[in-house]
Design an enzyme around this catalytic site. Sequence first.
Site, PDB file in Angstrom:
ATOM      1  N   LYS A   1     -98.916 -14.283 -48.035  1.00  0.00           N
ATOM      2  CA  LYS A   1     -97.986 -15.336 -47.623  1.00  0.00           C
ATOM      3  C   LYS A   1     -97.022 -15.678 -48.778  1.00  0.00           C
ATOM      4  O   LYS A   1     -97.238 -15.251 -49.922  1.00  0.00           O
ATOM      5  CB  LYS A   1     -98.799 -16.556 -47.179  1.00  0.00           C
ATOM      6  CG  LYS A   1     -99.692 -16.264 -45.952  1.00  0.00           C
ATOM      7  CD  LYS A   1    -100.503 -17.490 -45.546  1.00  0.00           C
ATOM      8  CE  LYS A   1    -101.314 -17.234 -44.290  1.00  0.00           C
ATOM      9  NZ  LYS A   1    -102.064 -18.435 -43.837  1.00  0.00           N
TER      10      LYS A   1
ATOM     11  N   ASN B   1    -102.814 -21.128 -48.269  1.00  0.00           N
ATOM     12  CA  ASN B   1    -104.017 -20.307 -48.455  1.00  0.00           C
ATOM     13  C   ASN B   1    -103.749 -18.816 -48.669  1.00  0.00           C
ATOM     14  O   ASN B   1    -104.591 -17.976 -48.401  1.00  0.00           O
ATOM     15  CB  ASN B   1    -105.035 -20.566 -47.338  1.00  0.00           C
ATOM     16  CG  ASN B   1    -104.511 -20.214 -45.961  1.00  0.00           C
ATOM     17  OD1 ASN B   1    -103.367 -19.809 -45.826  1.00  0.00           O
ATOM     18  ND2 ASN B   1    -105.342 -20.361 -44.955  1.00  0.00           N
TER      19      ASN B   1
ATOM     20  N   HIS C   1    -103.021 -13.858 -44.925  1.00  0.00           N
ATOM     21  CA  HIS C   1    -103.380 -13.800 -43.504  1.00  0.00           C
ATOM     22  C   HIS C   1    -104.123 -12.501 -43.227  1.00  0.00           C
ATOM     23  O   HIS C   1    -103.800 -11.463 -43.800  1.00  0.00           O
ATOM     24  CB  HIS C   1    -102.112 -13.825 -42.631  1.00  0.00           C
ATOM     25  CG  HIS C   1    -102.400 -13.424 -41.214  1.00  0.00           C
ATOM     26  ND1 HIS C   1    -102.878 -14.310 -40.261  1.00  0.00           N
ATOM     27  CD2 HIS C   1    -102.336 -12.219 -40.587  1.00  0.00           C
ATOM     28  CE1 HIS C   1    -103.081 -13.667 -39.126  1.00  0.00           C
ATOM     29  NE2 HIS C   1    -102.762 -12.394 -39.288  1.00  0.00           N
TER      30      HIS C   1
HETATM   31  P1  IDP Z   1    -106.825 -18.062 -40.373  1.00  0.00           P
HETATM   32  O1  IDP Z   1    -105.553 -17.835 -41.162  1.00  0.00           O
HETATM   33  O2  IDP Z   1    -108.019 -18.144 -41.277  1.00  0.00           O
HETATM   34  O3  IDP Z   1    -107.009 -17.073 -39.244  1.00  0.00           O
HETATM   35  P2  IDP Z   1    -106.037 -20.025 -38.355  1.00  0.00           P
HETATM   36  O4  IDP Z   1    -106.929 -21.046 -37.753  1.00  0.00           O
HETATM   37  O5  IDP Z   1    -105.630 -18.863 -37.515  1.00  0.00           O
HETATM   38  O6  IDP Z   1    -106.729 -19.525 -39.706  1.00  0.00           O
HETATM   39  O7  IDP Z   1    -104.740 -20.769 -38.880  1.00  0.00           O
HETATM   40  C1  IDP Z   1    -103.602 -20.039 -39.287  1.00  0.00           C
HETATM   41  C2  IDP Z   1    -103.056 -20.664 -40.530  1.00  0.00           C
HETATM   42  O8  IDP Z   1    -102.620 -21.986 -40.240  1.00  0.00           O
HETATM   43  C3  IDP Z   1    -104.047 -20.826 -41.675  1.00  0.00           C
HETATM   44  O9  IDP Z   1    -104.244 -19.653 -42.432  1.00  0.00           O
HETATM   45  C4  IDP Z   1    -103.367 -21.917 -42.480  1.00  0.00           C
HETATM   46  O10 IDP Z   1    -102.290 -21.387 -43.264  1.00  0.00           O
HETATM   47  C5  IDP Z   1    -102.777 -22.795 -41.396  1.00  0.00           C
HETATM   48  N1  IDP Z   1    -103.663 -23.917 -41.057  1.00  0.00           N
HETATM   49  C6  IDP Z   1    -104.814 -23.859 -40.366  1.00  0.00           C
HETATM   50  N2  IDP Z   1    -105.373 -25.082 -40.268  1.00  0.00           N
HETATM   51  C7  IDP Z   1    -104.539 -25.927 -40.920  1.00  0.00           C
HETATM   52  C8  IDP Z   1    -104.559 -27.332 -41.176  1.00  0.00           C
HETATM   53  O11 IDP Z   1    -105.476 -28.055 -40.781  1.00  0.00           O
HETATM   54  N3  IDP Z   1    -103.510 -27.834 -41.890  1.00  0.00           N
HETATM   55  C9  IDP Z   1    -102.483 -27.061 -42.348  1.00  0.00           C
HETATM   56  N4  IDP Z   1    -102.421 -25.740 -42.122  1.00  0.00           N
HETATM   57  C10 IDP Z   1    -103.441 -25.179 -41.426  1.00  0.00           C
HETATM   58 MG    MG Z   2    -105.927 -16.811 -37.500  1.00  0.00          MG
END
Ligand code: IDP
Ligand code: MG
Length: 168
Positions: free
Chosen positions: A29, A132, A135
């Site tokens: 990212k 984070n 992806h």
């Molecule tokens: P993942 O990336 O581990 O698959 P997902 O639930 O698919 O997680 O969420 C996609 C992305 O959305 C996450 O990697 C993160 O960057 C963002 N995200 C998820 N939950 C939150 C939150 O509670 N606050 C802000 N960003 C979030």
């Molecule tokens: Mg995801």
Amino acid sequence: MICFFLSLFAQVFQPGWTGVNERTFIAIKPDGVQRKLVGEIVQRFEKKGFKLVALKLVKASEDLLQDHYWDLRSKPFFRGLISYMSSGPVVAMVWQGLDVVKTARKMLGETNPAESLPGTIRGDYCVDVGRNVIHGSDSVVSAQKEISLWFRQKELQHWESSSNPWIY
Ligand code: IDP
Ligand code: MG
């Protein structure tokens, strides 16, 4: 819609997409690129034994990102997520190997860095769920969808890895 899912199913379960030919979509990212983590992250996948099939540095459009994160469109953080992901270039990659989808998710760690174990990418390199750094596709079906969103067929390289007999 049914036709779309049938053709996706057929593509995912054709022999080329399973076993050692399984593929996943990984993206470093914008924060990972800014923080100079590209080399470190690519190295982890290479050293693990996965094969690089495609790699490019791209500034993703909002349209692409909305398709990519379509399942999260009703989440309160959705707008912020799209603006974070479009704030700078992303390193989009396709990696291939046995159980690569599941293994890559383990290498990434949990969505929230605070829940990610040391030794995982998110456990080692970030602290905030909204930054984070990486992806990874969460299933073989998502991988197929995401690879076709981010890459054209001709961008996926076919090459023989000389280390294959030492990995399998
Ligand atoms: P993942 O990336 O581990 O698959 P997902 O639930 O698919 O997680 O969420 C996609 C992305 O959305 C996450 O990697 C993160 O960057 C963002 N995200 C998820 N939950 C939150 C939150 O509670 N606050 C802000 N960003 C979030
Ligand atoms: Mg995801």
